[in-house]
Design a protein around this motif. Structure first.
Motif, PDB file in Angstrom:
ATOM      1  N   GLU A  71     117.170 -53.786 -45.190  1.00 51.80           N
ATOM      2  CA  GLU A  71     118.050 -54.536 -44.290  1.00 51.80           C
ATOM      3  C   GLU A  71     118.709 -55.730 -44.967  1.00 51.80           C
ATOM      4  O   GLU A  71     119.125 -56.668 -44.304  1.00 51.80           O
ATOM      5  CB  GLU A  71     117.257 -54.974 -43.063  1.00 51.80           C
ATOM      6  CG  GLU A  71     116.735 -53.811 -42.245  1.00 51.80           C
ATOM      7  CD  GLU A  71     115.759 -54.229 -41.166  1.00 51.80           C
ATOM      8  OE1 GLU A  71     116.201 -54.921 -40.216  1.00 51.80           O
ATOM      9  OE2 GLU A  71     114.569 -53.873 -41.265  1.00 51.80           O
TER      10      GLU A  71
ATOM     11  N   THR B  93     113.743 -49.247 -42.625  1.00 46.79           N
ATOM     12  CA  THR B  93     112.949 -50.345 -42.072  1.00 46.79           C
ATOM     13  C   THR B  93     113.493 -50.837 -40.741  1.00 46.79           C
ATOM     14  O   THR B  93     112.764 -51.448 -39.960  1.00 46.79           O
ATOM     15  CB  THR B  93     112.881 -51.532 -43.051  1.00 46.79           C
ATOM     16  OG1 THR B  93     114.194 -52.068 -43.251  1.00 46.79           O
ATOM     17  CG2 THR B  93     112.305 -51.103 -44.385  1.00 46.79           C
TER      18      THR B  93
ATOM     19  N   ASP C 125     109.767 -52.474 -35.195  1.00 48.33           N
ATOM     20  CA  ASP C 125     109.792 -53.754 -34.491  1.00 48.33           C
ATOM     21  C   ASP C 125     109.021 -54.796 -35.286  1.00 48.33           C
ATOM     22  O   ASP C 125     107.892 -54.551 -35.733  1.00 48.33           O
ATOM     23  CB  ASP C 125     109.160 -53.613 -33.101  1.00 48.33           C
ATOM     24  CG  ASP C 125     110.018 -52.777 -32.161  1.00 48.33           C
ATOM     25  OD1 ASP C 125     111.255 -52.768 -32.338  1.00 48.33           O
ATOM     26  OD2 ASP C 125     109.454 -52.143 -31.253  1.00 48.33           O
ATOM     27  N   LEU C 126     109.641 -55.958 -35.439  1.00 51.19           N
ATOM     28  CA  LEU C 126     108.973 -57.107 -36.063  1.00 51.19           C
ATOM     29  C   LEU C 126     109.260 -58.333 -35.199  1.00 51.19           C
ATOM     30  O   LEU C 126     110.066 -59.192 -35.549  1.00 51.19           O
ATOM     31  CB  LEU C 126     109.486 -57.332 -37.496  1.00 51.19           C
ATOM     32  CG  LEU C 126     109.201 -56.249 -38.540  1.00 51.19           C
ATOM     33  CD1 LEU C 126     109.939 -56.553 -39.840  1.00 51.19           C
ATOM     34  CD2 LEU C 126     107.695 -56.141 -38.796  1.00 51.19           C
TER      35      LEU C 126
ATOM     36  N   ILE D 286     110.521 -62.153 -36.135  1.00 52.63           N
ATOM     37  CA  ILE D 286     111.054 -62.189 -37.498  1.00 52.63           C
ATOM     38  C   ILE D 286     112.579 -62.142 -37.422  1.00 52.63           C
ATOM     39  O   ILE D 286     113.162 -61.226 -36.842  1.00 52.63           O
ATOM     40  CB  ILE D 286     110.520 -61.016 -38.338  1.00 52.63           C
ATOM     41  CG1 ILE D 286     108.990 -61.019 -38.360  1.00 52.63           C
ATOM     42  CG2 ILE D 286     111.082 -61.083 -39.748  1.00 52.63           C
ATOM     43  CD1 ILE D 286     108.366 -62.267 -38.941  1.00 52.63           C
TER      44      ILE D 286
ATOM     45  N   ARG E 140     113.852 -60.377 -42.126  1.00 51.67           N
ATOM     46  CA  ARG E 140     113.731 -58.910 -42.148  1.00 51.67           C
ATOM     47  C   ARG E 140     114.337 -58.359 -43.441  1.00 51.67           C
ATOM     48  O   ARG E 140     113.806 -57.440 -44.052  1.00 51.67           O
ATOM     49  CB  ARG E 140     114.425 -58.292 -40.930  1.00 51.67           C
ATOM     50  CG  ARG E 140     113.682 -58.459 -39.611  1.00 51.67           C
ATOM     51  CD  ARG E 140     114.349 -57.619 -38.515  1.00 51.67           C
ATOM     52  NE  ARG E 140     114.173 -56.205 -38.780  1.00 51.67           N
ATOM     53  CZ  ARG E 140     113.347 -55.406 -38.119  1.00 51.67           C
ATOM     54  NH1 ARG E 140     112.606 -55.881 -37.131  1.00 51.67           N
ATOM     55  NH2 ARG E 140     113.253 -54.129 -38.418  1.00 51.67           N
TER      56      ARG E 140
ATOM     57  N   SER F 190     111.973 -56.275 -46.307  1.00 49.91           N
ATOM     58  CA  SER F 190     112.153 -54.823 -46.208  1.00 49.91           C
ATOM     59  C   SER F 190     111.276 -54.037 -47.173  1.00 49.91           C
ATOM     60  O   SER F 190     110.680 -53.027 -46.785  1.00 49.91           O
ATOM     61  CB  SER F 190     113.624 -54.459 -46.411  1.00 49.91           C
ATOM     62  OG  SER F 190     114.415 -54.913 -45.344  1.00 49.91           O
TER      63      SER F 190
ATOM     64  N   VAL G   6     107.741 -53.910 -45.765  1.00 50.68           N
ATOM     65  CA  VAL G   6     107.621 -52.993 -44.618  1.00 50.68           C
ATOM     66  C   VAL G   6     107.570 -51.549 -45.108  1.00 50.68           C
ATOM     67  O   VAL G   6     106.754 -50.740 -44.651  1.00 50.68           O
ATOM     68  CB  VAL G   6     108.770 -53.210 -43.624  1.00 50.68           C
ATOM     69  CG1 VAL G   6     108.724 -52.170 -42.514  1.00 50.68           C
ATOM     70  CG2 VAL G   6     108.711 -54.619 -43.039  1.00 50.68           C
TER      71      VAL G   6
END
Length: 337
Positions: free
Chosen positions: A260, A286, A290-291, A294, A299, A303, A306
């Motif tokens: 991202e 990614t 859901d984060l 963040i 994010r 990435s 994740v």
């Protein structure tokens, strides 16, 4: 979750984040003493995991950052490696042969050496001017190393006044261990399906761009090749269209990792091209996870972390499907080389 210790994972990743203030203090001291550049130097997978931090500094800071292959630097040295350098050497075991040799070489220059290790009573655990120890094992080391190197990069940006929201970013990173655990839980039901795709071919083109490209390279080389003996062709999404695209045809597996950060459009280009020529494009993005809490900026920074945490779940299923434990080796640390 299959073959997974949730509390161990939380301890390790929380430990990586907790090192942040100590790392920041050391980086600050080095800069105050006149440090002129930083080298991220490692061997194999640990070196690859430093690359997102290197990218961040190359694009956001005027502080010179260098990277090299440990085995080559031992032979050649570097005109930029001096007593005014900061050198970061990661090694999960703390005993990696090439990195131990590198440590001795770097010590000769008088540079300030930070070692990131999983085990204290080892040559690298004891040999660094500043040794940061966070116990981890193969299935938890990616996130740990990504986090520690990111914290180093953020520290440099903060001390040099090249970032104005470092404290907020770090606060968000402190939430990440629990959020990563939730990502794993959310993906568990899908992990076996992805593992079946990997098990279903003896050759994969693995690609990505931006700060998730290192994870593509790492997963192809260190997991699929080293730990599963599956042939791969890791290639950056930019280079995909300068050679590798000629190998894409029906039946050829293309695995695309999407992050991202601002380089996501390069991955989009592969995603738009490949389906017209192969029936085996698989995308791991990614953005699907859901984060909560963040920000979009963070994010983008996390990435690769994740991806690593999701790929660990895929690997856990892959070793079962193929009846090939991730610890099985033919040559690595088993024969002389």
């Amino acid at each position: 979750m299959l073959n997974f210790d949730e509390q161990r994972f939380l301890r390790i990743q929380s430990g990586a984040v907790a090192i942040g203030p100590s790392l920041d203090a050391v980086i600050g001291a080095c800069l105050n003493k006149g440090a002129e550049n930083i080298f991220f130097l490692g061997t194999g997978g640990a070196a690859i995991l430093m690359q997102p931090a290197v990218q961040l500094l190359q694009r956001k800071s005027r502080f010179p950052v260098f990277t090299d292959l440990a085995a080559e630097l031992v032979v050649t040295g570097s005109a930029n490696l001096t007593e005014k350098s900061i050198v970061v050497i990661p090694s999960l075991s703390g005993t990696t042969k090439e990195s131990v040799a590198l440590l001795a070489k770097v010590k000769e220059t008088g540079a300030s050496v930070l070692t990131l290790v999983g085990h204290e009573n080892t040559p690298l655990g004891k040999g660094g001017d500043h040794a940061f120890v966070n116990f981890a094992e193969d299935d938890t080391s990616c996130e740990s190393f990504y986090l520690q190197s990111l914290l180093i990069a953020l520290s440099i940006l903060r001390h040099r006044g090249e970032i104005d929201n470092c404290d907020q970013i770090v606060r968000e990173l402190e939430q990440l261990p629990q959020l990563l655990l939730e990502v794993k839980r959310s993906y568990e039901d899908k992990a076996e399906g992805f593992a079946r795709i990997l098990a279903g071919s003896d050759y994969h083109i693995v690609t990505g761009a931006g700060n998730v490209w290192p994870e593509a390279f790492y997963y192809g080389m260190c997991i699929l090749e080293e730990m599963q003996w599956i042939r791969t062709r890791p290639v950056h999404a930019s280079d995909f269209f300068h050679g590798t695209l000629e190998l894409v045809e029906k039946g050829v597996s293309v695995i695309l990792f999407k992050g991202e950060d601002s380089l996501r459009p390069l991955a989009d280009r592969v995603e738009n091209f490949a389906p017209a020529y192969t029936d085996k494009l698989t995308v791991l993005d990614t953005a699907q996870f859901d984060l909560p809490g963040i920000s979009a900026e963070v994010r983008g920074l996390v990435s690769p972390i994740v991806l690593a945490t999701v790929l660990e779940r895929i690997s856990a299923h892959l070793e079962v499907l193929r009846n090939h434990p991730l610890t099985t080796r033919r040559y690595y640390k088993r024969v002389a080389y």
